[in-house]
Design a protein around this motif. Structure first.
Motif, PDB file in Angstrom:
ATOM      1  N   PHE A  67       0.844  -1.196   0.000  1.00  0.00           N
ATOM      2  CA  PHE A  67       0.000   0.000   0.000  1.00  0.00           C
ATOM      3  C   PHE A  67       0.879   1.244   0.000  1.00  0.00           C
ATOM      4  CE2 PHE A  67       0.981  -0.815   4.408  1.00  0.00           C
ATOM      5  CZ  PHE A  67       1.045   0.427   5.027  1.00  0.00           C
ATOM      6  N   ASN A  68       0.278   2.346  -0.330  1.00  0.00           N
ATOM      7  CA  ASN A  68       0.955   3.646  -0.231  1.00  0.00           C
ATOM      8  C   ASN A  68      -0.115   4.715  -0.010  1.00  0.00           C
ATOM      9  OD1 ASN A  68      -0.253   3.923  -2.740  1.00  0.00           O
ATOM     10  ND2 ASN A  68       1.639   3.782  -3.903  1.00  0.00           N
ATOM     11  N   LEU A  69       0.288   5.974  -0.029  1.00  0.00           N
ATOM     12  CA  LEU A  69      -0.668   7.061   0.157  1.00  0.00           C
ATOM     13  C   LEU A  69      -1.435   7.318  -1.135  1.00  0.00           C
ATOM     14  CD1 LEU A  69       1.529   9.595   2.154  1.00  0.00           C
ATOM     15  CD2 LEU A  69      -0.363   8.230   3.050  1.00  0.00           C
ATOM     16  N   ARG A  70      -2.661   7.772  -0.999  1.00  0.00           N
ATOM     17  CA  ARG A  70      -3.408   8.176  -2.178  1.00  0.00           C
ATOM     18  C   ARG A  70      -2.712   9.377  -2.817  1.00  0.00           C
ATOM     19  NH1 ARG A  70      -9.079   6.452  -1.973  1.00  0.00           N
ATOM     20  NH2 ARG A  70      -9.363   5.162  -0.130  1.00  0.00           N
ATOM     21  N   ARG A  71      -2.683   9.410  -4.156  1.00  0.00           N
ATOM     22  CA  ARG A  71      -1.973  10.472  -4.858  1.00  0.00           C
ATOM     23  C   ARG A  71      -2.957  11.355  -5.618  1.00  0.00           C
ATOM     24  NH1 ARG A  71       3.488   8.827  -5.382  1.00  0.00           N
ATOM     25  NH2 ARG A  71       3.822  10.051  -7.262  1.00  0.00           N
ATOM     26  N   PRO A  72      -2.747  12.655  -5.605  1.00  0.00           N
ATOM     27  CA  PRO A  72      -3.630  13.546  -6.381  1.00  0.00           C
ATOM     28  C   PRO A  72      -3.468  13.291  -7.875  1.00  0.00           C
ATOM     29  CG  PRO A  72      -1.732  14.742  -5.511  1.00  0.00           C
ATOM     30  CD  PRO A  72      -1.699  13.391  -4.884  1.00  0.00           C
ATOM     31  N   ASN A  73      -4.579  13.393  -8.590  1.00  0.00           N
ATOM     32  CA  ASN A  73      -4.563  13.102 -10.022  1.00  0.00           C
ATOM     33  C   ASN A  73      -4.993  14.303 -10.863  1.00  0.00           C
ATOM     34  OD1 ASN A  73      -4.102  11.121 -12.082  1.00  0.00           O
ATOM     35  ND2 ASN A  73      -6.313  11.036 -12.414  1.00  0.00           N
ATOM     36  N   TYR A  74      -5.408  15.381 -10.207  1.00  0.00           N
ATOM     37  CA  TYR A  74      -5.819  16.600 -10.900  1.00  0.00           C
ATOM     38  C   TYR A  74      -5.206  17.811 -10.211  1.00  0.00           C
ATOM     39  CZ  TYR A  74      -9.629  13.896 -13.086  1.00  0.00           C
ATOM     40  OH  TYR A  74     -10.364  12.974 -13.789  1.00  0.00           O
ATOM     41  N   VAL A  75      -5.103  18.901 -10.962  1.00  0.00           N
ATOM     42  CA  VAL A  75      -4.797  20.212 -10.385  1.00  0.00           C
ATOM     43  C   VAL A  75      -5.916  21.144 -10.822  1.00  0.00           C
ATOM     44  CG1 VAL A  75      -3.291  22.224 -10.472  1.00  0.00           C
ATOM     45  CG2 VAL A  75      -2.300  19.939 -10.295  1.00  0.00           C
ATOM     46  N   SER A 139      -7.743  16.005  -6.101  1.00  0.00           N
ATOM     47  CA  SER A 139      -7.041  17.120  -6.740  1.00  0.00           C
ATOM     48  C   SER A 139      -6.236  17.968  -5.764  1.00  0.00           C
ATOM     49  CB  SER A 139      -8.050  18.027  -7.456  1.00  0.00           C
ATOM     50  OG  SER A 139      -8.871  18.694  -6.513  1.00  0.00           O
ATOM     51  N   ILE A 140      -5.355  18.756  -6.337  1.00  0.00           N
ATOM     52  CA  ILE A 140      -4.627  19.800  -5.621  1.00  0.00           C
ATOM     53  C   ILE A 140      -5.225  21.135  -6.041  1.00  0.00           C
ATOM     54  CG2 ILE A 140      -2.415  21.022  -5.479  1.00  0.00           C
ATOM     55  CD1 ILE A 140      -1.045  18.312  -5.689  1.00  0.00           C
TER      56      ILE A 140
END
Length: 310
Positions: A67-75, A139-140
């Motif tokens: 597992f890892n951290l969820r990653r943002p996919n949008y800005v 998103s960020i």
């Protein structure tokens, strides 16, 4: 008397320059919340199931190693619609406002990183892009200090580009996933305003843009005539009459059945309010005459972009 005022002015300037961070109090609150969430993340699976549950859990807990951290996919890019960066920073540090962003960029190009990228900021609100109805979770959010009408400064856009480069490389964010607040919430938002340099961002790899030269080559189906309608003895004046279809590469003709609303949906827009979707598209890609009607040229732009997003 003049000397006294000068000394007082210098004293105030030095006092301001040497004063501690004005957000030290809210920073403490921020750190306290971080500790609380960190504590929740450290809980091992099943350890939180202290109360009776109807779920038939196994006899012992097993934690996966993959597992890892969820990653943002949008800005998602915004303008602040406030009078100063200080006002925005204050807004984002008052709990009752219930609004925030990951980054704020001042008109001088100063970047304020207000929230860890892995946390969920409250910047998008109710909105939709494609099938995604919770952009805050994926998103960020970046806020640009701008009152909503003014030009964006050179320093501000340069800092934004530097930031976007870092975010794209760090999280592998797809080029087409750099969008604006008005794109995801066309019925509510009009930011960033029409002065925002979307074309420049696209040239740097942040968002898509249309090919101007390719758009110029396109013909709408209504501007052509079918082969069978041309008689052998006809003499066409191409300045006043439609072009014969056989004289045009078929790939350069916008099909008769081209559906602008379907194209907007393919790009990502929520078309439940068609007029709002058209205006949002034009705010992003046309940046003038922001109304709910497409000109022939704008339809060609839409068709060119539609093909890119397919």
């Amino acid at each position: 008397m003049r000397i006294s005022f000068s000394i007082l002015g210098i004293f105030i300037l030095l006092l301001t320059a040497c004063s501690p961070n004005p957000y030290r109090k809210t920073n403490r609150i921020h750190k306290k919340q971080l500790k609380r969430y960190a504590k929740e993340l450290r809980v091992f699976p099943m350890e939180q199931e202290d109360s009776p549950s109807q779920v038939n859990y196994g006899p012992y807990p097993v934690g996966t190693t993959n597992f890892n951290l969820r990653r943002p996919n949008y800005v998602v890019i915004h303008h602040t619609a406030q009078d100063s960066v200080r006002q925005t920073l204050n807004t984002f540090t008052i709990p009752r406002t219930q609004v925030s962003a990951h980054y704020v960029i001042s008109d001088k190009g100063e970047v304020f990183h207000m929230l860890n990228d892995y946390f969920r900021a409250w910047h998008g609100g109710v909105g939709k892009w494609g099938n995604n109805t919770d952009l805050n979770s994926t998103s960020i959010g970046i806020e640009l200090d701008n009152d909503g009408d003014e030009e964006f400064t050179y320093a501000q856009i340069n800092s934004l580009l530097d930031l976007l480069k870092n975010l794209k490389e760090k999280y592998g964010i797809p080029t087409e996933n750099f969008i604006g607040h008005s794109d995801i919430a066309p019925t509510r938002k009009v930011d960033p305003n029409a002065n925002f340099p979307w074309k420049k961002l696209a040239e740097e790899g942040y968002g898509l843009w249309y090919d101007t030269e390719e758009v110029k080559k396109l013909h709408l189906d209504k501007d052509t005539i079918r082969d069978e309608s041309i008689k052998s003895n006809d003499t066409l004046d191409l300045r006043t009459q439609p072009l014969p279809k056989q004289a045009i590469d078929s790939s350069l003709i916008v099909p008769q059945n081209f559906d602008p609303l379907l194209a907007l949906r393919v790009i990502g827009y929520d078309i439940s309010d068609p007029e709002a979707a058209i205006k949002a598209f034009k705010l992003h890609f046309i940046q003038e005459n922001i109304n709910a009607e497409f000109t022939d040229y704008e339809l060609k732009v839409l068709y060119n972009l539609y093909q890119k997003y397919l």
